[in-house]
Design an enzyme around this catalytic site. Sequence first.
Site, PDB file in Angstrom:
ATOM      1  CG  ASP A  30      -5.080  -5.939   2.401  1.00 15.17           C
ATOM      2  OD1 ASP A  30      -4.870  -6.500   3.483  1.00 15.17           O
ATOM      3  OD2 ASP A  30      -5.113  -4.701   2.281  1.00 15.17           O
ATOM      4  CG  HIS A  45      -1.759  -1.117   1.486  1.00 16.24           C
ATOM      5  ND1 HIS A  45      -2.589  -1.696   0.554  1.00 16.24           N
ATOM      6  CD2 HIS A  45      -1.921  -1.862   2.619  1.00 16.24           C
ATOM      7  CE1 HIS A  45      -3.217  -2.728   1.102  1.00 16.24           C
ATOM      8  NE2 HIS A  45      -2.828  -2.850   2.341  1.00 16.24           N
TER       9      HIS A  45
END
Length: 454
Positions: free
Chosen positions: A321, A270
């Site tokens: 994720d 991220h």
Amino acid sequence: MKVFAHRVLLDSAWAKNKTLIIENGEITDIVDGQLDDAIVASGPVVPGLINCHSHAFQRAFAGFSEQGSEGQDSFWTWRKIMYQFLAQISDVEAHIIAKQLYIEMLKAGYTSVAEFHYLHHQQTGEPYPALAQMAKALFDAAQESGIGITMLPVLYQYSGFGEKAPLDGQKRFINTTEQFNQLVTDCYELSKQYNNANVGIAPHSLRATNFAAIEQAVKHVRSLDSKAPIHVHIAEQTQEVDDCIAHSGKRPVQWLCEQLSLDANWCLIHATHITADERKAIIDTGAVAGICPTTEANLGDGVFPTAEFMQEGGTIAIGSDSHISVNAVEEIRWLEYAQRLTRRQRAVLANKAQASVGLNLWQAANRGGALATNKNTGVLAVGKQADLLVLDQQLLGRYAQSDEHLLDSFVFATGEQAITDVMVNGQWVIRDKKHDLETQSHEAFSALLQRLSS
């Protein structure tokens, strides 16, 4: 084992009428034509995708946080709900959830997963009698499902920059540096009992630990494995960037790259909110940018500058994720679509060398995923692990079929329903779109959800 494919995506390009010879899970030769005793693949063969970022337990949480709060919902409010949910999960529940997830991953095109594992301790926050008890539940789930796993125990110590005391919802994550290093050693030794398993570490984020602890943890894991993967959450939220600047005077990626010696086995998860200088810093170190498009969209994180990063020579990997979606092709599709929406252009992530967006991104994500997991996979070539997908020729036959269009038809037109068979480490784990354990696993998972939501 021998597998014959009328069409197969090899490391260099598409090829026709090839037999893959597989021994001990590895491709030992690729020969022309069909050998007499070869299994005939029913459709085109492509390498399986590597999933660079997973929090397995969050799959059971999918759908529980979409109600909203009058426009005030955010990553941080989502996190509060997530903490309440995970407080109920023991190692038994973790195993049920992970097994179901990993079967779903296999059916959706993932053949290997990096498990960013931070749910370490009992509900009270006290360690289990064996530090790696929760990790063992995930190793077991991977072994039973057949997926390859890279276990990444997470170093988590604080609730925010400046070494703020952990929140009550974080008590199950917390280890001292010494205890964490012992956990890593235990996981490393445990991994030897499993096929297709290895271990790295994951300092959770700059806000959840400090550089002294990260340095010690990196030194320790690299003493066990000199190429051990090291993953870290970084610059996911603008608030995180602002807090880092307030604490250190520097942005997260800037601070990380200046303080530590990153390499190609580091994966920055991220790295959404970065500057041009930070992009260059990541590329200069060789580190991988781990992008999780469906989760980043679901949480309202923002859009990673993928086009600029790849044009400048950056390496990417793909993760699911939080598992709001478990679909390898959807992650690839939305990696491209996010760029189209922000730029108002099409086919953004193609290039002069590779005009096919689907093919370019599938191969790029696997190159980065192999580095980020230190796995000998990601491509179909002699000497590489036999991790592959067989695609549904009948379904794909409705769409563009030439070599330059086939992966685009797979990614943009059909999706995961076009995967018929999956091989991991030389073993078939999905045949005719079915996993041997999927009914049993689904029933256990459904019963668990009923208990957790009651």
